[in-house]
Design a protein around this motif. Structure first.
Motif, short mmCIF file in Angstrom:
data_model
loop_
_atom_site.label_atom_id
_atom_site.label_comp_id
_atom_site.label_asym_id
_atom_site.label_seq_id
_atom_site.Cartn_x
_atom_site.Cartn_y
_atom_site.Cartn_z
N ALA A 50 54.87 -121.58 -22.88
CA ALA A 50 54.52 -121.65 -21.52
C ALA A 50 55.69 -120.63 -20.78
CB ALA A 50 54.36 -122.73 -20.85
N GLU A 51 56.59 -120.23 -21.05
CA GLU A 51 57.43 -119.54 -20.63
C GLU A 51 57.47 -118.15 -20.81
OE1 GLU A 51 61.61 -121.07 -20.78
OE2 GLU A 51 60.88 -122.98 -20.65
N ILE A 52 56.95 -117.68 -21.81
CA ILE A 52 56.90 -116.48 -22.36
C ILE A 52 55.59 -115.73 -21.52
CG2 ILE A 52 56.58 -114.95 -24.61
CD1 ILE A 52 57.64 -117.50 -26.05
N LYS A 53 56.01 -114.22 -21.58
CA LYS A 53 54.84 -113.50 -20.67
C LYS A 53 54.32 -112.34 -21.49
CE LYS A 53 57.98 -113.03 -17.47
NZ LYS A 53 58.77 -112.41 -16.28
N PRO A 54 53.06 -112.30 -21.59
CA PRO A 54 52.62 -111.16 -22.59
C PRO A 54 52.75 -109.81 -21.64
CG PRO A 54 50.68 -112.31 -21.64
CD PRO A 54 51.95 -113.12 -21.16
N SER A 55 52.98 -108.85 -22.24
CA SER A 55 53.06 -107.55 -21.75
C SER A 55 51.68 -106.63 -21.93
CB SER A 55 54.15 -106.68 -22.04
OG SER A 55 54.45 -106.75 -23.65
N GLN A 56 51.02 -107.08 -22.97
CA GLN A 56 49.79 -106.38 -23.58
C GLN A 56 48.70 -107.21 -22.84
OE1 GLN A 56 49.56 -106.11 -27.89
NE2 GLN A 56 47.78 -107.38 -27.77
N GLY A 57 47.50 -106.47 -22.55
CA GLY A 57 46.55 -106.58 -21.85
C GLY A 57 45.45 -107.11 -22.72
N ILE A 78 59.07 -113.63 -32.41
CA ILE A 78 58.65 -112.65 -31.61
C ILE A 78 59.85 -111.91 -31.00
CG2 ILE A 78 56.41 -113.77 -31.55
CD1 ILE A 78 57.44 -114.46 -28.37
N LEU A 79 59.68 -110.73 -30.77
CA LEU A 79 60.48 -109.81 -30.11
C LEU A 79 60.21 -109.93 -28.43
CD1 LEU A 79 62.76 -108.04 -30.92
CD2 LEU A 79 61.41 -106.09 -31.19
N LYS A 84 61.69 -111.96 -20.62
CA LYS A 84 60.62 -112.92 -21.12
C LYS A 84 59.22 -112.36 -21.44
CE LYS A 84 62.46 -117.39 -19.94
NZ LYS A 84 63.74 -117.03 -20.52
N TYR A 85 59.19 -110.87 -21.44
CA TYR A 85 57.97 -109.92 -21.78
C TYR A 85 58.01 -109.88 -23.22
CZ TYR A 85 56.68 -109.23 -17.15
OH TYR A 85 55.99 -109.33 -15.62
#
Length: 144
Positions: A50-57, A78-79, A84-85
């Motif tokens: 829940a703390e991780i943010k996607p950069s991909q849409g 994951i990288l 946190k993106y």
């Protein structure tokens, strides 16, 4: 699982998948070595999904559904940037988000912002990009 049951992460960066650099599992040790040569630090840690943010849409819902129906494999981190993106691992992240948002996911956190990490990854000579349909594209990034 029905489509409406799948949580698709929302990204405030909304980068197209075809513009997201990806590092294969086989090339990850070499990529990490190249970061070290450039003086860029990284650390392995666990972070709640829940703390991780996607950069991909863009996400492939069929891929996520398929991953949800399989037993989790030995976790490949994951990288992620220091803000946190995610750089690489969006579908693994989305799968775990649907399983358990509190799950502590293995990450390699690189000591760069996502914009700087994107630039570094795009300059890596073994980087690949894929469209949402998983086709490898021949995209040439501006390497300046």
């Amino acid at each position: 699982m029905l489509d409406e049951e799948i949580i698709l992460p929302k990204s405030d960066l909304n980068i197209a998948r075809s513009h997201m650099p990806q590092i294969t599992q086989a090339n990850m040790p070499d990529f990490l070595k190249s970061l070290k040569k450039q003086g860029i630090r990284y650390k392995e840690k666990k972070v709640a999904v829940a703390e991780i943010k996607p950069s991909q849409g863009e996400f492939n819902i069929e891929k996520i559904k398929g991953m949800l129906h399989k037993a989790p494999k030995t976790e490949f981190p994951i990288l992620m940037s220091k803000d946190k993106y995610i750089l690489d691992g969006h579908h693994r992240y989305a799968t775990e988000l649907n399983r358990n948002p509190r799950y502590q996911m293995a990450v390699l956190e690189v000591d760069l912002s996502i914009l700087d990490l994107l630039r570094v990854a795009r300059n890596y000579d073994k980087v690949i990009v894929r469209s949402i349909a998983e086709e490898v594209k021949n995209i040439i990034f501006n390497r300046n």
